[in-house]
Design a protein around this motif. Structure first.
Motif, PDB file in Angstrom:
ATOM      1  N   LEU A 215       0.816  -1.223   0.000  1.00  0.00           N
ATOM      2  CA  LEU A 215       0.000   0.000   0.000  1.00  0.00           C
ATOM      3  C   LEU A 215       0.846   1.267   0.000  1.00  0.00           C
ATOM      4  CD1 LEU A 215      -3.036  -0.613   2.367  1.00  0.00           C
ATOM      5  CD2 LEU A 215      -3.084  -0.011  -0.041  1.00  0.00           C
ATOM      6  N   ARG A 216       2.121   1.091  -0.279  1.00  0.00           N
ATOM      7  CA  ARG A 216       3.074   2.200  -0.206  1.00  0.00           C
ATOM      8  C   ARG A 216       2.601   3.443  -0.970  1.00  0.00           C
ATOM      9  NH1 ARG A 216       8.069  -0.503  -2.041  1.00  0.00           N
ATOM     10  NH2 ARG A 216       6.744  -0.633  -3.863  1.00  0.00           N
ATOM     11  N   GLU A 217       2.167   3.254  -2.199  1.00  0.00           N
ATOM     12  CA  GLU A 217       1.777   4.416  -3.008  1.00  0.00           C
ATOM     13  C   GLU A 217       0.583   5.148  -2.395  1.00  0.00           C
ATOM     14  OE1 GLU A 217       3.454   5.776  -5.396  1.00  0.00           O
ATOM     15  OE2 GLU A 217       4.954   4.173  -5.404  1.00  0.00           O
ATOM     16  N   GLN A 218      -0.340   4.379  -1.863  1.00  0.00           N
ATOM     17  CA  GLN A 218      -1.501   5.019  -1.248  1.00  0.00           C
ATOM     18  C   GLN A 218      -1.084   5.787   0.013  1.00  0.00           C
ATOM     19  OE1 GLN A 218      -4.401   2.913   1.074  1.00  0.00           O
ATOM     20  NE2 GLN A 218      -6.109   3.923   0.049  1.00  0.00           N
ATOM     21  N   THR A 219      -0.237   5.149   0.811  1.00  0.00           N
ATOM     22  CA  THR A 219       0.228   5.796   2.042  1.00  0.00           C
ATOM     23  C   THR A 219       0.964   7.097   1.721  1.00  0.00           C
ATOM     24  OG1 THR A 219       0.478   3.581   2.940  1.00  0.00           O
ATOM     25  CG2 THR A 219       1.505   5.355   4.179  1.00  0.00           C
ATOM     26  N   LEU A 220       1.831   7.039   0.709  1.00  0.00           N
ATOM     27  CA  LEU A 220       2.575   8.245   0.334  1.00  0.00           C
ATOM     28  C   LEU A 220       1.633   9.337  -0.168  1.00  0.00           C
ATOM     29  CD1 LEU A 220       5.677   6.632  -1.425  1.00  0.00           C
ATOM     30  CD2 LEU A 220       5.671   7.944   0.714  1.00  0.00           C
ATOM     31  N   TYR A 221       0.637   8.930  -0.924  1.00  0.00           N
ATOM     32  CA  TYR A 221      -0.321   9.927  -1.425  1.00  0.00           C
ATOM     33  C   TYR A 221      -1.119  10.521  -0.260  1.00  0.00           C
ATOM     34  CZ  TYR A 221      -3.581  12.282  -4.528  1.00  0.00           C
ATOM     35  OH  TYR A 221      -4.324  13.238  -5.176  1.00  0.00           O
ATOM     36  N   GLY A 222      -1.426   9.686   0.723  1.00  0.00           N
ATOM     37  CA  GLY A 222      -2.146  10.168   1.904  1.00  0.00           C
ATOM     38  C   GLY A 222      -1.379  11.248   2.646  1.00  0.00           C
ATOM     39  N   GLY A 223      -0.048  11.193   2.560  1.00  0.00           N
ATOM     40  CA  GLY A 223       0.771  12.183   3.250  1.00  0.00           C
ATOM     41  C   GLY A 223       1.314  13.254   2.308  1.00  0.00           C
ATOM     42  N   TYR A 284      -8.864   9.490  -5.896  1.00  0.00           N
ATOM     43  CA  TYR A 284      -7.590   8.909  -6.328  1.00  0.00           C
ATOM     44  C   TYR A 284      -6.932   8.114  -5.198  1.00  0.00           C
ATOM     45  CZ  TYR A 284      -3.090   8.450  -8.689  1.00  0.00           C
ATOM     46  OH  TYR A 284      -1.963   7.941  -9.285  1.00  0.00           O
ATOM     47  N   TYR A 285      -7.070   8.614  -3.978  1.00  0.00           N
ATOM     48  CA  TYR A 285      -6.509   7.915  -2.820  1.00  0.00           C
ATOM     49  C   TYR A 285      -7.067   6.482  -2.757  1.00  0.00           C
ATOM     50  CZ  TYR A 285      -5.421   6.853   2.070  1.00  0.00           C
ATOM     51  OH  TYR A 285      -4.969   6.244   3.219  1.00  0.00           O
ATOM     52  N   ASP A 286      -8.354   6.332  -2.918  1.00  0.00           N
ATOM     53  CA  ASP A 286      -8.973   4.996  -2.928  1.00  0.00           C
ATOM     54  C   ASP A 286      -8.556   4.192  -4.160  1.00  0.00           C
ATOM     55  OD1 ASP A 286     -10.301   4.979  -0.534  1.00  0.00           O
ATOM     56  OD2 ASP A 286     -12.276   5.460  -1.352  1.00  0.00           O
ATOM     57  N   ASP A 287      -8.477   4.851  -5.308  1.00  0.00           N
ATOM     58  CA  ASP A 287      -8.097   4.138  -6.533  1.00  0.00           C
ATOM     59  C   ASP A 287      -6.696   3.556  -6.436  1.00  0.00           C
ATOM     60  OD1 ASP A 287     -10.517   4.519  -7.719  1.00  0.00           O
ATOM     61  OD2 ASP A 287      -9.844   5.936  -9.248  1.00  0.00           O
ATOM     62  N   THR A 351       0.739   6.032  -9.274  1.00  0.00           N
ATOM     63  CA  THR A 351       1.635   6.344  -8.156  1.00  0.00           C
ATOM     64  C   THR A 351       1.169   7.595  -7.426  1.00  0.00           C
ATOM     65  OG1 THR A 351       3.109   7.862  -9.323  1.00  0.00           O
ATOM     66  CG2 THR A 351       3.574   5.506  -9.557  1.00  0.00           C
ATOM     67  N   HIS A 352       1.822   7.845  -6.295  1.00  0.00           N
ATOM     68  CA  HIS A 352       1.468   9.028  -5.505  1.00  0.00           C
ATOM     69  C   HIS A 352       1.926  10.312  -6.181  1.00  0.00           C
ATOM     70  CE1 HIS A 352       5.674   8.465  -4.395  1.00  0.00           C
ATOM     71  NE2 HIS A 352       5.673   9.689  -3.924  1.00  0.00           N
ATOM     72  N   LEU A 353       2.818  10.172  -7.168  1.00  0.00           N
ATOM     73  CA  LEU A 353       3.440  11.365  -7.753  1.00  0.00           C
ATOM     74  C   LEU A 353       2.544  12.100  -8.723  1.00  0.00           C
ATOM     75  CD1 LEU A 353       6.984   9.890  -8.361  1.00  0.00           C
ATOM     76  CD2 LEU A 353       6.321  11.585  -6.625  1.00  0.00           C
ATOM     77  N   LYS A 354       1.655  11.363  -9.392  1.00  0.00           N
ATOM     78  CA  LYS A 354       0.918  12.002 -10.467  1.00  0.00           C
ATOM     79  C   LYS A 354      -0.490  11.449 -10.570  1.00  0.00           C
ATOM     80  CE  LYS A 354       1.742  12.985 -15.346  1.00  0.00           C
ATOM     81  NZ  LYS A 354       2.401  12.288 -16.458  1.00  0.00           N
ATOM     82  N   LYS A 355      -1.432  12.274 -10.227  1.00  0.00           N
ATOM     83  CA  LYS A 355      -2.835  11.885 -10.370  1.00  0.00           C
ATOM     84  C   LYS A 355      -3.275  12.235 -11.788  1.00  0.00           C
ATOM     85  CE  LYS A 355      -6.039  14.574  -8.386  1.00  0.00           C
ATOM     86  NZ  LYS A 355      -6.847  15.144  -9.470  1.00  0.00           N
ATOM     87  N   ILE A 356      -3.592  11.195 -12.558  1.00  0.00           N
ATOM     88  CA  ILE A 356      -4.038  11.431 -13.933  1.00  0.00           C
ATOM     89  C   ILE A 356      -5.554  11.343 -13.956  1.00  0.00           C
ATOM     90  CG2 ILE A 356      -3.953  10.552 -16.312  1.00  0.00           C
ATOM     91  CD1 ILE A 356      -1.106   9.481 -15.538  1.00  0.00           C
TER      92      ILE A 356
END
Ligand SMILES: *[C@@H]1O[C@H](CO)[C@@H](O)[C@H](O)[C@H]1NC(C)=O
Ligand SMILES: *[C@@H]1O[C@H](CO)[C@@H](O)[C@H](O)[C@H]1NC(C)=O
Ligand SMILES: *[C@@H]1O[C@H](CO)[C@@H](O)[C@H](O)[C@H]1NC(C)=O
Length: 433
Positions: A215-223, A284-287, A351-356
């Motif tokens: 869940l790394r990408e989600q966690t990073l996006y959450g922060g 996006y966080y859920d996706d 990824t957490h870097l870019k929400k498309i």
């Protein structure tokens, strides 16, 4: 392939003709809590091809709109009440940007949910499957007969109330009530790799489902800064002096989703707590989770879906089986089956870097309540062909160049799913149960 898929599913354009785009924009970003009425295809004209007869159907559906989990209900009965009171207090102090109308809607808000009812099918979920059944029957009257007969129909569901009830209401959509009552259902099994392969796949559970790193990408996006900015916008709007936590923000977003799904004619005040831009961030966080846990993120998530795909092809080749097979399962199964088939694959991992914004892997489109995939076998002279529908609209599987895809193209493309599907081996399951 990708272009075809995004063209095939221009949900908003397609739904322009119906109600979808006339509702608030936020309703397009409810993720896996999107009610099916926002997605359904009201055109249920028979689907016919000259020179071909529809002979069999196999359909795999997510249960309909349900109630929240026990944990979510408890949070709604505690945190959400505190947030409601805080929103009203801040308004009374002259803070925030909510209108008096919204505040009175908040003041009247309460929830009668009982943790005991967790995850049970909501009234809306009953309607979703009943109406879906009616439309499917109208499209394929020659295979989905109006008269029940247990040699023509097969229904299967997982060992949960919500899928059992979904199946029941589906039969109520197909048959008259007396007939529906007689519909025969096999006993649901807890070990059922066709309906829920991932539940009983040890390697998946260890490597993905119960692995925080997955869940790394989600966690990073959450922060991320983007998430903080969204929570700040929301908090300012509500007139809070401090910034909402991620959990609080997500709880508000979930409440909006559920209440929108449950109530056709009632507006949830929680949907007034954020705008579309914020909704897209929370969506996006859920996706990210659905991509990494239920989708393309790890091969072991979707590879075992071969068991289900094998069942589909067996259903088509074994003419002894009832000609209409309806399976009721969960989001986690439908998403993995779609990834197995190569549907809605983003060009790059999420990824957490870019929400498309225009990503094909978007729960609001592909994972609503009662999401469904249907495969219809057609006999065309001496060749068999398969039509695929997702959310009641014709789509093309990646290997197919036409809507009515030759069976030979499919059995070639999915050869390994059909012939090399050693479930227990790929899942590192020690014992066959
Ligand atoms: C039909 O129903 C009976 C139970 O009434 C069941 O034992 C049997 O397996 C069913 N047949 C099929 C084809 O589903
Ligand atoms: C958890 O996931 C990470 C990232 O994919 C992986 O390197 C690690 O081996 C996994 N842990 C387990 C116990 O499988
Ligand atoms: C389709 O069904 C009709 C009527 O049963 C039959 O006459 C025709 O030969 C069938 N066509 C094919 C391609 O099987």
């Amino acid at each position: 392939m990708l272009i075809r898929q995004t063209v095939v599913f221009p949900i908003c354009v397609l739904l322009f003709r119906v109600s979808f785009c006339s509702i608030s924009d936020k309703s397009k970003h409810l993720g896996s809590r999107t009610p099916y009425r926002f997605i359904q295809n009201d055109n249920d004209a028979p689907i016919k091809y000259p020179g071909c007869n529809a002979t069999r159907i196999w359909m795999f559906s997510r249960h309909g709109t349900r109630l929240p989990s026990e944990e979510e209900i408890l949070l709604m009965k505690t945190t959400l009440y505190s947030l409601r009171d805080k929103i009203i207090n801040q308004f009374n102090k002259g803070k925030g940007s909510l209108t008096a109308d919204v505040i009175s809607n908040f003041a009247a808000w309460e929830t009668e949910l009982d943790p005991m009812e967790e995850k049970t099918l909501a009234h809306e979920g009953q309607q979703e499957h009943m109406l879906l059944a009616e439309r499917m029957q109208n499209r394929f009257p020659e295979i989905i007969l109006k008269k029940y007969d247990n040699t023509s129909f097969e229904f299967r569901f997982t060992a949960t109330e919500r899928t059992q009830q979904s199946a029941k209401y589906f039969t109520l959509g197909l048959f008259d009530p007396k007939d529906a009552k007689n519909a025969w259902f096999p006993t649901a099994k807890t070990w059922d790799p066709v309906l829920r392969f991932y539940k009983v796949c040890k390697k998946y559970r260890k490597k993905v489902k119960n692995n925080e790193t997955a869940l790394r990408e989600q966690t990073l996006y959450g922060g991320s800064k983007q998430m903080f900015a969204a929570l700040k916008v929301m908090s300012d709007y509500l007139g809070f002096d401090d910034v909402l936590s991620l959990d609080e923000g997500m709880l508000i977003y979930q409440a909006c989703g559920y209440e929108t799904a449950w109530y056709k004619n009632k507006h949830s005040p929680w949907c007034d707590a954020f705008d579309t831009v914020v909704a897209e961030v929370l969506e996006y966080y859920d996706d990210l989770e659905l991509y990494w846990i239920d989708g393309y993120g790890y091969e072991i998530s979707y590879k075992p879906a071969c068991v289900t795909i094998k069942d589909l092809f067996e259903h088509f080749s074994n003419k002894e089986r009832p000609r209409a097979s309806f399976l009721f399962s969960h989001s986690g199964a439908v998403l993995k089956i779609m990834a197995h088939l190569g549907l809605y694959k983003p060009q790059e991992p999420l990824t957490h870097l870019k929400k498309i914004e225009k990503r094909p892997w978007k729960a609001s489109h592909i994972d609503s309540f009662a999401t469904n995939l249907a495969f219809v076998l057609y006999q065309c002279q001496d060749e068999e062909r398969v039509l695929t529908l997702h959310q009641e609209r014709i789509i093309r599987l990646p290997p197919c160049k036409e809507d009515l895809c030759p069976m030979s193209v499919l059995t070639h493309a999915y050869h390994d799913s059909i012939h090399n599907c050693d479930f227990n081996k790929m899942c590192h399951n020690k014992k066959h149960k």
